[in-house]
Design a protein around this motif. Sequence first.
Motif, PDB file in Angstrom:
ATOM      1  N   PRO A 297      17.331  -6.517 -21.531  1.00 15.38           N
ATOM      2  CA  PRO A 297      18.162  -7.351 -20.651  1.00 15.38           C
ATOM      3  C   PRO A 297      18.902  -6.526 -19.602  1.00 15.38           C
ATOM      4  N   LEU A 298      19.390  -5.356 -20.000  1.00 13.74           N
ATOM      5  CA  LEU A 298      20.085  -4.485 -19.054  1.00 13.74           C
ATOM      6  C   LEU A 298      19.095  -3.837 -18.087  1.00 13.74           C
ATOM      7  N   THR A 299      17.994  -3.320 -18.644  1.00 13.22           N
ATOM      8  CA  THR A 299      17.029  -2.560 -17.842  1.00 13.22           C
ATOM      9  C   THR A 299      16.367  -3.422 -16.767  1.00 13.22           C
ATOM     10  N   ILE A 300      15.861  -4.584 -17.162  1.00 13.52           N
ATOM     11  CA  ILE A 300      15.130  -5.437 -16.226  1.00 13.52           C
ATOM     12  C   ILE A 300      16.055  -5.971 -15.138  1.00 13.52           C
ATOM     13  N   VAL A 301      17.214  -6.469 -15.542  1.00 15.14           N
ATOM     14  CA  VAL A 301      18.167  -7.008 -14.567  1.00 15.14           C
ATOM     15  C   VAL A 301      18.644  -5.908 -13.621  1.00 15.14           C
ATOM     16  N   SER A 302      18.930  -4.735 -14.180  1.00 15.42           N
ATOM     17  CA  SER A 302      19.383  -3.617 -13.353  1.00 15.42           C
ATOM     18  C   SER A 302      18.338  -3.250 -12.299  1.00 15.42           C
ATOM     19  N   PHE A 303      17.065  -3.241 -12.697  1.00 12.23           N
ATOM     20  CA  PHE A 303      15.991  -2.910 -11.754  1.00 12.23           C
ATOM     21  C   PHE A 303      15.880  -3.952 -10.649  1.00 12.23           C
ATOM     22  N   ILE A 304      15.912  -5.223 -11.040  1.00 14.16           N
ATOM     23  CA  ILE A 304      15.790  -6.308 -10.053  1.00 14.16           C
ATOM     24  C   ILE A 304      16.918  -6.232  -9.025  1.00 14.16           C
ATOM     25  N   VAL A 305      18.133  -6.005  -9.508  1.00 15.68           N
ATOM     26  CA  VAL A 305      19.293  -5.933  -8.610  1.00 15.68           C
ATOM     27  C   VAL A 305      19.255  -4.663  -7.768  1.00 15.68           C
ATOM     28  N   ALA A 306      18.873  -3.541  -8.394  1.00 14.89           N
ATOM     29  CA  ALA A 306      18.898  -2.255  -7.685  1.00 14.89           C
ATOM     30  C   ALA A 306      17.986  -2.231  -6.464  1.00 14.89           C
ATOM     31  N   VAL A 307      16.823  -2.899  -6.555  1.00 11.05           N
ATOM     32  CA  VAL A 307      15.899  -2.886  -5.413  1.00 11.05           C
ATOM     33  C   VAL A 307      16.401  -3.752  -4.262  1.00 11.05           C
ATOM     34  N   GLN A 308      17.414  -4.590  -4.532  1.00  8.37           N
ATOM     35  CA  GLN A 308      17.976  -5.443  -3.482  1.00  8.37           C
ATOM     36  C   GLN A 308      19.304  -4.925  -2.945  1.00  8.37           C
ATOM     37  N   VAL A 309      19.813  -3.837  -3.555  1.00 10.08           N
ATOM     38  CA  VAL A 309      21.190  -3.441  -3.260  1.00 10.08           C
ATOM     39  C   VAL A 309      21.377  -2.969  -1.825  1.00 10.08           C
ATOM     40  N   ALA A 310      20.363  -2.356  -1.224  1.00  9.16           N
ATOM     41  CA  ALA A 310      20.499  -1.898   0.161  1.00  9.16           C
ATOM     42  C   ALA A 310      20.740  -3.078   1.101  1.00  9.16           C
ATOM     43  N   LYS A 311      19.967  -4.158   0.918  1.00  7.62           N
ATOM     44  CA  LYS A 311      20.142  -5.352   1.758  1.00  7.62           C
ATOM     45  C   LYS A 311      21.502  -5.996   1.509  1.00  7.62           C
ATOM     46  N   LEU A 312      21.893  -6.061   0.229  1.00 11.03           N
ATOM     47  CA  LEU A 312      23.176  -6.676  -0.107  1.00 11.03           C
ATOM     48  C   LEU A 312      24.345  -5.886   0.468  1.00 11.03           C
ATOM     49  N   ALA A 313      24.273  -4.566   0.356  1.00  9.19           N
ATOM     50  CA  ALA A 313      25.359  -3.725   0.858  1.00  9.19           C
ATOM     51  C   ALA A 313      25.410  -3.747   2.378  1.00  9.19           C
ATOM     52  N   ASP A 314      24.242  -3.853   2.999  1.00 11.56           N
ATOM     53  CA  ASP A 314      24.212  -3.927   4.455  1.00 11.56           C
ATOM     54  C   ASP A 314      24.863  -5.218   4.943  1.00 11.56           C
ATOM     55  N   ARG A 315      24.734  -6.270   4.138  1.00 17.81           N
ATOM     56  CA  ARG A 315      25.294  -7.566   4.524  1.00 17.81           C
ATOM     57  C   ARG A 315      26.777  -7.685   4.164  1.00 17.81           C
ATOM     58  N   PHE A 316      27.136  -7.239   2.956  1.00 22.11           N
ATOM     59  CA  PHE A 316      28.501  -7.466   2.475  1.00 22.11           C
ATOM     60  C   PHE A 316      29.385  -6.227   2.511  1.00 22.11           C
ATOM     61  N   GLY A 317      28.778  -5.046   2.633  1.00 23.61           N
ATOM     62  CA  GLY A 317      29.558  -3.816   2.669  1.00 23.61           C
ATOM     63  C   GLY A 317      29.503  -3.072   1.347  1.00 23.61           C
ATOM     64  N   ASN A 318      29.488  -1.751   1.437  1.00 26.27           N
ATOM     65  CA  ASN A 318      29.383  -0.889   0.264  1.00 26.27           C
ATOM     66  C   ASN A 318      30.532  -1.125  -0.711  1.00 26.27           C
ATOM     67  N   THR A 319      31.745  -1.236  -0.176  1.00 24.24           N
ATOM     68  CA  THR A 319      32.928  -1.367  -1.021  1.00 24.24           C
ATOM     69  C   THR A 319      32.918  -2.672  -1.802  1.00 24.24           C
ATOM     70  N   GLN A 320      32.593  -3.757  -1.135  1.00 30.83           N
ATOM     71  CA  GLN A 320      32.574  -5.055  -1.810  1.00 30.83           C
ATOM     72  C   GLN A 320      31.532  -5.070  -2.927  1.00 30.83           C
ATOM     73  N   ILE A 321      30.369  -4.480  -2.667  1.00 30.77           N
ATOM     74  CA  ILE A 321      29.321  -4.424  -3.685  1.00 30.77           C
ATOM     75  C   ILE A 321      29.796  -3.606  -4.883  1.00 30.77           C
ATOM     76  N   LEU A 322      30.462  -2.490  -4.625  1.00 29.56           N
ATOM     77  CA  LEU A 322      30.977  -1.656  -5.716  1.00 29.56           C
ATOM     78  C   LEU A 322      32.005  -2.416  -6.562  1.00 29.56           C
TER      79      LEU A 322
END
Length: 442
Positions: A297-322
Amino acid sequence: MRKENKGIILAIILISYFMILLDNSIIFTGTVKIAAELNLSQTALSWISNAYSLTFDGLLLLSGSIGDIIGRKRIFSIGLLIFAVGSLLVGLAGSMMSIVLARVFQGIGSAILAPTSLALLMDSFSGKERTRAIVAYGATSGIGASIGLVIGGLFASLMSWRDGFFINVPIAIIMLILTAKFIPTDQTRQLKKLDIVGSIASIIGMTALVYSLVGSQGRLIALIIAVIAIAGFIWHEARTKQPMMPLRLFVDRERLGGYIARFFYLGAMMSMWFLTPQIMQTQLHFTPLQAGLGFFPLTIVSFIVAVQVAKLADRFGNTQILIIGITLTVIGMFAISFFSAQVGYTVGIALPMILMGIGQGLTLSPLTVAGVANTSPEDSGVVNMVHQIGGSVGMAFVVAASATVKTEIASYHLAMLTATALLIGALIAVIGLIGPTLKKIA
């Protein structure tokens, strides 16, 4: 450099980095069998991990400096060779002393590979390509540890925990061949003096600090030695002309926040990765393989989210994502602290892991970006140093705190609550230090 060669170089870097992260996770799922086979206590088991991590910590910056002098491609190849030999020795170990010494040797190889791999990445990529590569590198740090639990469980259940280390040998040989063929020889080398004094002081300080937490005798003396050595290290680094850890790196708020948050975050997660496979095996009677699969549950979800994090951070900002990522990890860690055999795996472990997986996927890549902000390739090793020291010291602190409770399940509850407190420390660092910078992933 041809585009396809850049892809191969990134693959070499990520696979090599994945390999060195994998081994601690293999130790974690194999702990019950390793303890039974070698007759080891819980504290002795923690030293199998700490021997690796502390050697890694102490030599990491020094090996980065050596790479600047003799060339990163050459030192990277040496690191792969040493790591392969160390892995072979771990697989052959027959006693606590032999496995700890073998892990030390492995740690030397990892201390060479980690900073050099990140420096090679920063040498090979620029602009948005570099940002994407750094995001992939950061994601590997979490995914590698999680997948390692599954792989470790697979080997421990179906073959032997030793095979998890033997497999590194052919992988390292393949990486050596690919490195020789595809990674260009760096032409610019720095004429600098090795900071031997700083390296020795850091090794003594970190080793003594961890021993003061998990040692059996002389813990107060070890703590005094740790304080003196760490203070001496800082004093030396502030005055030497060519420090292995320039203190100017800690002036930038974004980098400092990234370092502190990573320290606390990895301390918490390493503790969870170390203790949860054991509790699944003792309380739920899982096999090592089932315990490893229990991290899906941790591994699969972490992978799915991690591959999208660049787009998410570009949209919402590094700090907000953190902030979102660490907050979700806090909630998940707090929830898992209520686990019991009566609650069961699904509610007690799997659901909290989903929250932690989302949090981990959102957190580690942005922390890597923050940690290398406005740095040159030769300064990037501090990120890996903080990663390893945070894991070693944090796990030692959590194990020491939970050891004050006699029953296993109560000890686990206290450990996860302590890990939750560490995560809150990471969140405070992000809000207080990185928050005001309001930077996005470019």
